[in-house]
Motif scaffolding. Structure first.
Motif, PDB file in Angstrom:
ATOM      1  N   LYS A   3     -29.334   7.492   5.060  1.00  0.00           N
ATOM      2  CA  LYS A   3     -30.035   8.608   5.671  1.00  0.00           C
ATOM      3  C   LYS A   3     -31.409   8.185   6.189  1.00  0.00           C
ATOM      4  O   LYS A   3     -32.130   7.444   5.516  1.00  0.00           O
ATOM      5  N   ILE A   4     -31.748   8.680   7.360  1.00  0.00           N
ATOM      6  CA  ILE A   4     -33.030   8.380   7.999  1.00  0.00           C
ATOM      7  C   ILE A   4     -33.737   9.693   8.326  1.00  0.00           C
ATOM      8  O   ILE A   4     -33.129  10.620   8.868  1.00  0.00           O
ATOM      9  N   LEU A   5     -35.018   9.759   8.002  1.00  0.00           N
ATOM     10  CA  LEU A   5     -35.843  10.904   8.369  1.00  0.00           C
ATOM     11  C   LEU A   5     -36.699  10.508   9.568  1.00  0.00           C
ATOM     12  O   LEU A   5     -37.469   9.551   9.500  1.00  0.00           O
ATOM     13  N   LEU A   6     -36.573  11.241  10.665  1.00  0.00           N
ATOM     14  CA  LEU A   6     -37.263  10.923  11.917  1.00  0.00           C
ATOM     15  C   LEU A   6     -38.291  12.002  12.225  1.00  0.00           C
ATOM     16  O   LEU A   6     -37.946  13.155  12.490  1.00  0.00           O
ATOM     17  N   LEU A   7     -39.588  11.614  12.200  1.00  0.00           N
ATOM     18  CA  LEU A   7     -40.683  12.523  12.520  1.00  0.00           C
ATOM     19  C   LEU A   7     -41.301  12.105  13.847  1.00  0.00           C
ATOM     20  O   LEU A   7     -41.999  11.088  13.936  1.00  0.00           O
ATOM     21  N   GLU A   8     -41.027  12.873  14.887  1.00  0.00           N
ATOM     22  CA  GLU A   8     -41.532  12.582  16.238  1.00  0.00           C
ATOM     23  C   GLU A   8     -41.626  13.901  16.997  1.00  0.00           C
ATOM     24  O   GLU A   8     -40.631  14.617  17.115  1.00  0.00           O
ATOM     25  N   ASP A   9     -42.837  14.241  17.503  1.00  0.00           N
ATOM     26  CA  ASP A   9     -43.005  15.537  18.154  1.00  0.00           C
ATOM     27  C   ASP A   9     -42.613  15.544  19.628  1.00  0.00           C
ATOM     28  O   ASP A   9     -42.507  16.616  20.234  1.00  0.00           O
ATOM     29  N   ALA A  47     -33.262   6.468   3.008  1.00  0.00           N
ATOM     30  CA  ALA A  47     -33.451   5.024   2.958  1.00  0.00           C
ATOM     31  C   ALA A  47     -34.596   4.586   3.861  1.00  0.00           C
ATOM     32  O   ALA A  47     -35.243   3.565   3.606  1.00  0.00           O
ATOM     33  N   LEU A  48     -34.858   5.363   4.914  1.00  0.00           N
ATOM     34  CA  LEU A  48     -35.872   5.001   5.906  1.00  0.00           C
ATOM     35  C   LEU A  48     -36.532   6.244   6.467  1.00  0.00           C
ATOM     36  O   LEU A  48     -35.871   7.246   6.734  1.00  0.00           O
ATOM     37  N   VAL A  49     -37.858   6.146   6.658  1.00  0.00           N
ATOM     38  CA  VAL A  49     -38.617   7.164   7.382  1.00  0.00           C
ATOM     39  C   VAL A  49     -39.210   6.513   8.622  1.00  0.00           C
ATOM     40  O   VAL A  49     -39.833   5.460   8.543  1.00  0.00           O
ATOM     41  N   ILE A  50     -38.981   7.138   9.779  1.00  0.00           N
ATOM     42  CA  ILE A  50     -39.600   6.715  11.036  1.00  0.00           C
ATOM     43  C   ILE A  50     -40.571   7.820  11.429  1.00  0.00           C
ATOM     44  O   ILE A  50     -40.164   8.975  11.592  1.00  0.00           O
TER      45      ILE A  50
END
Length: 224
Positions: A3-9, A47-50
């Protein structure tokens, strides 16, 4: 499925990154504000935060510190802030990578795949050089009896230097093997900043800069 969490506005960029990573087989949770990101991170096992840094409700650096304090989740920043001090500040929060905009989406995918491969291939092994000991299975580093906290990128950099102990490795080689990219989309300061941080954290002079050629680990490395 990792699982990846993607924070981008930026909606289009967020959508493009999520689409490519989903095609690679990752489960991507898309968020657009720090508030959303914090809520998602606390509820999920990622597993990863971007993360972007400049966001409408604050700085991604604060969220990055929360990620690092919460465990061993990988952390990558995506940002237009490309000055050396910005890069240093990013790595100071414990980031594993710092990618400046504009960047190649395929290069980002390559970096993500490389991080995930390392996550799945950690071996039960102990390596040492002088006072420094690395426990490969747990990714723990010690100087004497004292633990040393390294980001995953710094950890990978140390291992690459140890794998080539006594040999000069160029910046290009480090970018290729540690960042899994040819350097075209990586800031020129990336290797320099990480080498400096690694030396300071380890308190060692065994990482030598060979002017114009690259870097060398001058100590003897033992594997158990």
């Amino acid at each position: 499925m990792q699982k990846i969490l993607l924070l981008e506005d930026d909606l289009n960029l967020n959508r493009g990154i999520a689409l490519l990573l989903s095609r690679e087989g990752y489960e991507v949770r898309q968020v657009y504000t720090i508030k959303e990101a914090k809520e998602a991170f606390q509820k999920g096992d990622y597993a990863l935060v971007i993360s972007d840094i400049t966001l409408p409700d604050g700085t991604g650096l604060d969220f990055g510190r929360m990620v690092r304090a919460g465990g061993d989740t990988y952390l990558i920043y995506l940002t237009a802030l490309d000055q050396e001090i910005d890069i240093v500040n990013g790595y100071d929060t414990g980031a594993d990578d710092y990618i400046t905009k504009p960047f190649s989406l395929m290069a980002l995918v390559s970096k993500v795949n490389a991080l995930m491969r390392r996550l799945s291939k950690v071996q039960a092994q102990i390596m040492s050089s002088g006072e420094i000991t690395v426990h490969m299975k747990t990714m723990q580093v010690y100087k004497g009896d004292e633990p040393v906290t390294l980001s995953k990128k710094e950890f990978s950099l140390l291992l690459y230097l140890w794998e080539n102990a006594g040999q000069i490795v160029s910046k290009e080689s480090i970018l290729e093997h540690v960042w899994d990219i040819d350097g075209q989309f990586v800031d020129d300061n990336t290797v320099t900043v990480n080498i400096s941080r690694l030396k300071n954290k380890l308190g060692t002079e065994e990482i030598a800069n060979v002017r114009g050629l690259g870097y060398i680990w001058t100590g003897k490395v033992n594997k158990n």
